[in-house]
Write an enzyme that holds these catalytic residues in place. Structure first.
Site, PDB file in Angstrom:
ATOM      1  N   SER A   1      30.215  30.257 -90.718  1.00 19.20           N
ATOM      2  CA  SER A   1      29.017  29.420 -90.837  1.00 19.20           C
ATOM      3  C   SER A   1      27.804  30.271 -91.193  1.00 19.20           C
ATOM      4  O   SER A   1      27.821  31.482 -91.038  1.00 19.20           O
ATOM      5  CB  SER A   1      28.743  28.716 -89.506  1.00 19.20           C
ATOM      6  OG  SER A   1      29.609  27.643 -89.340  1.00 19.20           O
ATOM      7  N   CYS A   2      26.746  29.585 -91.583  1.00 15.91           N
ATOM      8  CA  CYS A   2      25.458  30.198 -91.916  1.00 15.91           C
ATOM      9  C   CYS A   2      25.007  31.118 -90.798  1.00 15.91           C
ATOM     10  O   CYS A   2      25.080  30.730 -89.638  1.00 15.91           O
ATOM     11  CB  CYS A   2      24.419  29.101 -92.124  1.00 15.91           C
ATOM     12  SG  CYS A   2      22.747  29.687 -92.361  1.00 15.91           S
ATOM     13  N   PRO A   3      24.508  32.305 -91.058  1.00 20.68           N
ATOM     14  CA  PRO A   3      24.254  32.900 -92.379  1.00 20.68           C
ATOM     15  C   PRO A   3      25.324  33.896 -92.821  1.00 20.68           C
ATOM     16  O   PRO A   3      25.067  34.702 -93.706  1.00 20.68           O
ATOM     17  CB  PRO A   3      22.936  33.647 -92.144  1.00 20.68           C
ATOM     18  CG  PRO A   3      23.097  34.192 -90.752  1.00 20.68           C
ATOM     19  CD  PRO A   3      23.934  33.186 -89.998  1.00 20.68           C
ATOM     20  N   MET A   4      26.514  33.841 -92.185  1.00 24.56           N
ATOM     21  CA  MET A   4      27.527  34.870 -92.466  1.00 24.56           C
ATOM     22  C   MET A   4      27.932  34.967 -93.942  1.00 24.56           C
ATOM     23  O   MET A   4      27.993  36.075 -94.493  1.00 24.56           O
ATOM     24  CB  MET A   4      28.770  34.648 -91.592  1.00 24.56           C
ATOM     25  CG  MET A   4      28.534  34.890 -90.115  1.00 24.56           C
ATOM     26  SD  MET A   4      27.977  36.555 -89.771  1.00 24.56           S
ATOM     27  CE  MET A   4      29.533  37.422 -89.834  1.00 24.56           C
TER      28      MET A   4
END
Lengths: 84, 173
Positions: A16-19
């Site tokens: 998920s964000c920000p990965m």
């Protein structure tokens, strides 16, 4: 365009964000100008985020391809030297 | 200096909250901005300051937060989609309820592929985000410098304001 040659592949499925943004940025830094990076992501928000990332880092998104249910394949060309 | 001769964009954040849920926004924004080669600085003050400690254990509480979904991170999809209406008399009075709620939220984050606060903080350090701890808060709460990560600068309002004066975006979180 879809069968463009890729130099490095990155799998961000399940993240998920920000990965995905972070991993993509890091992978781009290890490329030489002119080389390409393939990213696979299942994050729906990344469809727009990857566009912002390449604009902000002045690189080029060559391919956005929906593979199946929310999983997208992207190919980025590194067009900009790493920023200091 | 960027390759086209302009200076990089700059993001200035103030992190004032130390609960698990509110620890996320500053670290997510900072690491995303860092990934886009922006200059980033976060000023950690009041309850945000402990986020710079070597060992951190942020928790949540449903008390006073009717917007917090109460869902279970396990079981069938139908079960996971149930939003449990737990009365205040339970959430406010059962010992250990916050610990349980914190555990469930961490599990939910993990299931959805969300990084931990520690991982996001690590990503910030990797992209040279300035992590500025508030000296005044440190004195008031009786913290000592050696409780904090080596990467943390310790300074006051003027240091942050000088950094934020040239920022394109400044947010108070």
């Amino acid at each position: 365009m879809l069968d463009i040659e890729v130099n490095v592949k990155l799998d961000c499925r399940g993240m998920s964000c920000p990965m995905p943004v972070f991993k993509t940025s890091k992978a781009l830094k290890n490329l030489k100008v002119g080389e390409t990076l393939e990213v696979i992501s299942s994050d729906p928000g990344f469809v727009l985020d990857i566009q912002a990332l390449v604009r902000q880092t002045q690189n080029k998104l060559l391919v956005t391809q929906e593979m199946n249910d929310h999983v997208f394949r992207y190919v980025i060309e590194k067009t900009q030297q790493n920023l200091g | 200096m960027m390759n086209n001769g302009t200076r990089p964009r700059r993001l200035a954040l103030i992190a004032t909250k130390g609960t698990l849920d509110w620890a996320y926004p500053p670290f997510i924004l900072a690491s995303a901005a860092g990934a886009m080669d922006w200059e980033v600085g976060i000023f950690f003050t009041f309850y945000g300051l402990p986020l710079l400690k070597k060992t951190i254990n942020p928790a949540i509480t449903p008390v006073g937060n009717p917007a917090m979904p109460m869902k279970m991170p396990f079981g069938s999809e139908r079960f996971q989609n149930i939003n449990w209406a737990i009365p205040n008399v339970i959430t406010h009075n059962i010992p250990g309820f916050d610990t349980m709620a914190t555990g469930l939220m961490k599990k939910m984050f993990k299931n959805k592929g969300v990084a931990t606060i520690e991982e996001l903080r690590e990503m910030c350090m990797e992209t040279d985000v300035r992590l500025i701890g508030c000296q005044m808060t440190m004195d008031v709460f009786g913290f000592s410098k050696d409780e904090f990560i080596d990467e943390a600068e310790v300074a006051g309002a003027a240091t942050f304001l000088e950094f934020a004066a040239d920022a394109d975006i400044s947010l108070f979180i």
